[in-house]
Write a protein that holds these residues in place. Structure first.
Motif, PDB file in Angstrom:
ATOM      1  N   ALA A 383       0.835  -1.209   0.000  1.00 42.58           N
ATOM      2  CA  ALA A 383       0.000   0.000   0.000  1.00 42.58           C
ATOM      3  C   ALA A 383       0.863   1.250   0.000  1.00 42.58           C
ATOM      4  N   ILE A 384       1.953   1.219   0.747  1.00 48.02           N
ATOM      5  CA  ILE A 384       2.880   2.363   0.770  1.00 48.02           C
ATOM      6  C   ILE A 384       3.482   2.584  -0.615  1.00 48.02           C
ATOM      7  N   GLU A 385       3.829   1.496  -1.275  1.00 49.50           N
ATOM      8  CA  GLU A 385       4.411   1.606  -2.615  1.00 49.50           C
ATOM      9  C   GLU A 385       3.409   2.213  -3.601  1.00 49.50           C
ATOM     10  N   THR A 386       2.147   1.818  -3.493  1.00 48.48           N
ATOM     11  CA  THR A 386       1.104   2.384  -4.365  1.00 48.48           C
ATOM     12  C   THR A 386       0.981   3.893  -4.150  1.00 48.48           C
ATOM     13  N   ILE A 387       0.995   4.301  -2.874  1.00 48.82           N
ATOM     14  CA  ILE A 387       0.880   5.727  -2.557  1.00 48.82           C
ATOM     15  C   ILE A 387       2.115   6.479  -3.017  1.00 48.82           C
ATOM     16  N   LEU A 388       3.284   5.859  -2.882  1.00 41.92           N
ATOM     17  CA  LEU A 388       4.517   6.482  -3.373  1.00 41.92           C
ATOM     18  C   LEU A 388       4.398   6.800  -4.858  1.00 41.92           C
ATOM     19  N   ASN A 389       3.900   5.861  -5.628  1.00 44.39           N
ATOM     20  CA  ASN A 389       3.743   6.079  -7.074  1.00 44.39           C
ATOM     21  C   ASN A 389       2.754   7.207  -7.355  1.00 44.39           C
ATOM     22  N   GLU A 390       1.713   7.304  -6.547  1.00 42.33           N
ATOM     23  CA  GLU A 390       0.742   8.400  -6.708  1.00 42.33           C
ATOM     24  C   GLU A 390       1.386   9.749  -6.404  1.00 42.33           C
ATOM     25  N   VAL A 391       2.133   9.805  -5.318  1.00 44.85           N
ATOM     26  CA  VAL A 391       2.811  11.045  -4.912  1.00 44.85           C
ATOM     27  C   VAL A 391       3.796  11.493  -5.993  1.00 44.85           C
ATOM     28  N   LEU A 392       4.534  10.541  -6.531  1.00 47.55           N
ATOM     29  CA  LEU A 392       5.506  10.880  -7.573  1.00 47.55           C
ATOM     30  C   LEU A 392       4.808  11.313  -8.859  1.00 47.55           C
ATOM     31  N   ALA A 393       3.698  10.673  -9.169  1.00 49.33           N
ATOM     32  CA  ALA A 393       2.933  11.044 -10.370  1.00 49.33           C
ATOM     33  C   ALA A 393       2.373  12.456 -10.254  1.00 49.33           C
ATOM     34  N   GLU A 394       2.038  12.850  -9.032  1.00 47.26           N
ATOM     35  CA  GLU A 394       1.494  14.203  -8.798  1.00 47.26           C
ATOM     36  C   GLU A 394       2.593  15.259  -8.771  1.00 47.26           C
ATOM     37  N   ASP A 395       3.852  14.802  -8.810  1.00 42.48           N
ATOM     38  CA  ASP A 395       4.988  15.732  -8.736  1.00 42.48           C
ATOM     39  C   ASP A 395       4.899  16.570  -7.467  1.00 42.48           C
ATOM     40  N   ALA A 396       4.587  15.915  -6.370  1.00 41.39           N
ATOM     41  CA  ALA A 396       4.376  16.601  -5.092  1.00 41.39           C
ATOM     42  C   ALA A 396       5.662  17.241  -4.587  1.00 41.39           C
ATOM     43  N   CYS A 397       5.503  18.271  -3.790  1.00 37.94           N
ATOM     44  CA  CYS A 397       6.628  18.980  -3.197  1.00 37.94           C
ATOM     45  C   CYS A 397       7.125  18.197  -1.984  1.00 37.94           C
ATOM     46  N   THR A 398       8.341  17.686  -2.063  1.00 34.59           N
ATOM     47  CA  THR A 398       8.901  16.925  -0.934  1.00 34.59           C
ATOM     48  C   THR A 398      10.323  17.352  -0.591  1.00 34.59           C
ATOM     49  N   THR A 399      10.911  18.256  -1.360  1.00 28.40           N
ATOM     50  CA  THR A 399      12.269  18.729  -1.070  1.00 28.40           C
ATOM     51  C   THR A 399      12.318  20.244  -1.200  1.00 28.40           C
ATOM     52  N   LEU A 400      13.354  20.846  -0.657  1.00 28.98           N
ATOM     53  CA  LEU A 400      13.487  22.309  -0.710  1.00 28.98           C
ATOM     54  C   LEU A 400      13.521  22.823  -2.142  1.00 28.98           C
ATOM     55  N   LYS A 401      14.109  22.050  -3.028  1.00 27.06           N
ATOM     56  CA  LYS A 401      14.194  22.510  -4.418  1.00 27.06           C
ATOM     57  C   LYS A 401      12.824  22.513  -5.103  1.00 27.06           C
ATOM     58  N   ASP A 402      11.850  21.780  -4.502  1.00 28.08           N
ATOM     59  CA  ASP A 402      10.489  21.758  -5.054  1.00 28.08           C
ATOM     60  C   ASP A 402       9.663  22.959  -4.603  1.00 28.08           C
ATOM     61  N   LEU A 403      10.126  23.660  -3.554  1.00 24.62           N
ATOM     62  CA  LEU A 403       9.353  24.808  -3.045  1.00 24.62           C
ATOM     63  C   LEU A 403       9.227  25.909  -4.095  1.00 24.62           C
ATOM     64  N   ALA A 404       8.097  26.586  -4.059  1.00 20.35           N
ATOM     65  CA  ALA A 404       7.828  27.651  -5.047  1.00 20.35           C
ATOM     66  C   ALA A 404       8.575  28.939  -4.737  1.00 20.35           C
ATOM     67  N   ILE A 405       9.301  28.985  -3.620  1.00 21.73           N
ATOM     68  CA  ILE A 405      10.158  30.136  -3.339  1.00 21.73           C
ATOM     69  C   ILE A 405      11.548  29.648  -2.969  1.00 21.73           C
ATOM     70  N   THR A 406      12.509  30.585  -2.991  1.00 15.13           N
ATOM     71  CA  THR A 406      13.894  30.255  -2.649  1.00 15.13           C
ATOM     72  C   THR A 406      14.382  31.184  -1.544  1.00 15.13           C
ATOM     73  N   GLY A 407      15.604  30.941  -1.122  1.00 14.58           N
ATOM     74  CA  GLY A 407      16.201  31.783  -0.099  1.00 14.58           C
ATOM     75  C   GLY A 407      16.327  33.232  -0.528  1.00 14.58           C
ATOM     76  N   LYS A 408      16.507  33.462  -1.812  1.00 15.22           N
ATOM     77  CA  LYS A 408      16.650  34.843  -2.319  1.00 15.22           C
ATOM     78  C   LYS A 408      15.405  35.659  -2.008  1.00 15.22           C
ATOM     79  N   GLU A 409      14.244  35.029  -2.175  1.00 21.58           N
ATOM     80  CA  GLU A 409      12.995  35.754  -1.917  1.00 21.58           C
ATOM     81  C   GLU A 409      12.810  36.040  -0.422  1.00 21.58           C
ATOM     82  N   LEU A 410      13.350  35.174   0.418  1.00 18.18           N
ATOM     83  CA  LEU A 410      13.301  35.436   1.860  1.00 18.18           C
ATOM     84  C   LEU A 410      14.222  36.600   2.219  1.00 18.18           C
TER      85      LEU A 410
END
Length: 455
Positions: A383-410
């Protein structure tokens, strides 16, 4: 004996040239063993009655590498292929327990074969004489037996590395070690202190990958405990827990048996090595190992440094980092929910391959536990593997580089350069993963402003 070995063109040419010059020559060692077993050899070792200077003379028109002359080996280059040719020899005393103090060259093939380690590696062949097998190596191959040439105790005292080579052969080939050889291996295990860490590690890593690894590791656990002392406390340590039916060592071997590939095999071998340090028993008599994953991570880190494991074939620095990370998180609870999967993915820096490896580790671990817990545990991992594939398919934000802002904007908001930027960005990422806010620029900036206002 009517066995034919198909020697490739360049080694065959080298043998023919030596024989046309009046010398005896043929292939020996692992290549003859593998050929007899129907395995294609990786390389071809040639031995000959010609002395090193005579070998050099026969191949004077070829490029040569004279790097092994002291031990009678000349490397010649034919069509860009390196061909090793070694003179028949008699070894002198092994005062350091690893290498002969001196070697004497001989014209006698049997004298050369009699100094070799195991009967399967003391078989000679050329197309004119056929098989020369004075120590019944072919019979041992057919009967799947590892046996020393001559006196096992003497052979292993000469070079202690032969102990691990024999165990590795048994693991890789699925052979049994005959009794006299086994006794000599166990009695001489302390001579392995004469062997370099790199060579020990190289043999251990190959041993882990053998088809008979689990049985051989258990049979020779005294030797494994000598080269990796931290494993000794695992042996016989009962877990007294409803999730476990094996002691820590047997569980480790069962988990190893469920793993595919070197990264996962190394992970499973070391994943519970911290358990003896964390063992407690509660009032009901149930055993617990709280925090053992972190302790296993730390112990394995030290073992890897000591064993110089990145020197082993197939293990690089990145692999090492991945293995240690898998050990560290192997017992982390992941729920079959998107938030939980995203949190774990964030810990793994968004690395899909590593997450999938982690699930493989959890499967291998579960399969080595109590059978009555098996079905539900495996269903949860699926079940975890199925959800992992869903999360990856959605291109979900899971790392700092995925955030819509950066340190420069802060910084533009007035946040001073330094650690505070990282603290805010990580806080925002955590809120996005927990679905408290959306990964949208304006919403993230608004949340960052709240942080600044509440400072």
């Amino acid at each position: 004996m009517n066995i034919n070995i198909d020697i490739p063109k360049n080694p065959a040419l080298a043998i023919k040239m030596l024989m046309n010059s009046g010398y005896e020559a043929g292939v020996v060692g692992g290549c003859t063993r593998d050929s007899i077993m129907g395995i294609v050899p990786n390389d071809w070792d040639i031995c000959t009655s010609a002395t090193p200077s005579e070998i050099q003379s026969v191949f004077k028109s070829f490029k040569q590498l004279n790097i092994g002359l002291k031990h009678g080996t000349v490397v010649i280059i034919i069509d860009d292929e390196e061909i090793e040719i070694t003179t028949y020899r008699i070894d002198g005393e092994y005062s350091d327990g690893r290498r002969p103090d001196e070697v004497a060259f001989t014209r006698n093939l049997i004298e050369d074969l009699s100094r070799r380690d195991y009967t399967q590696n003391a078989i000679f062949f050329n197309e004119f004489q056929g098989i020369v097998d004075p120590f019944n190596g072919i019979s041992d191959i057919k009967n799947k037996i590892i046996r020393c040439v001559g006196n096992a105790d003497k052979r292993l005292k000469e070079d202690a590395l032969r102990i691990l080579r024999g165990i590795r052969f048994a693991s890789k080939l699925g052979f049994e070690v005959e009794e006299a050889t086994k006794i000599a291996m166990l009695e001489n295990k302390e001579l392995l202190s004469n062997v370099s860490k790199e060579r020990i590690t190289e043999e251990f890593v190959k041993m882990l990958q053998g088809k008979n690894a689990v049985n051989i590791l258990d049979e020779f656990k005294e030797i494994i405990a000598y080269i990796i002392p931290e494993t000794k406390a695992m042996m016989g340590l009962e877990q007294n827990n409803p999730y476990h039916v094996y002691d820590v060592w047997k569980h480790t071997l069962a988990a190893l048996n469920n793993a595919e590939g070197l990264i996962l095999k190394l992970t499973m071998f070391f994943h519970d090595i911290g358990k003896p340090s964390c063992h407690t028993i509660d009032k009901q008599g149930i055993g617990h190992f709280y925090g053992h994953a972190e302790v296993s991570f730390k112990i394995t880190s030290e073992i890897f440094k000591r064993m110089k494991i990145t020197g082993a074939e197939g293990v690089n620095g990145k692999d090492l980092k991945d293995i240690l990370e898998l050990i560290k998180y192997h017992d982390t609870i992941i729920e079959p929910r998107k938030k939980s999967v995203k949190r774990m993915l964030a810990k793994l820096n968004g690395n899909r391959e590593q997450f999938e490896r982690l699930l493989s580790v959890k499967r291998a671990d579960v399969l080595a536990q109590s059978p009555d817990k098996l079905i539900n545990s495996l269903k949860k991992i699926d079940a975890i593997e199925t959800i992992l594939n869903e999360v990856l398919a959605e291109d979900a934000c899971t790392t700092l580089k995925d955030l819509a802002i950066t340190g420069k904007e802060l910084i533009d908001l007035g946040v001073p350069k330094g650690k505070e930027i990282g603290i805010i960005l990580n806080g925002l990422l955590e809120s996005v993963i927990d679905e408290k806010i959306q990964n949208e620029r304006e919403e993230l900036l608004a949340e960052a402003n709240k942080y600044l206002e509440n400072k």
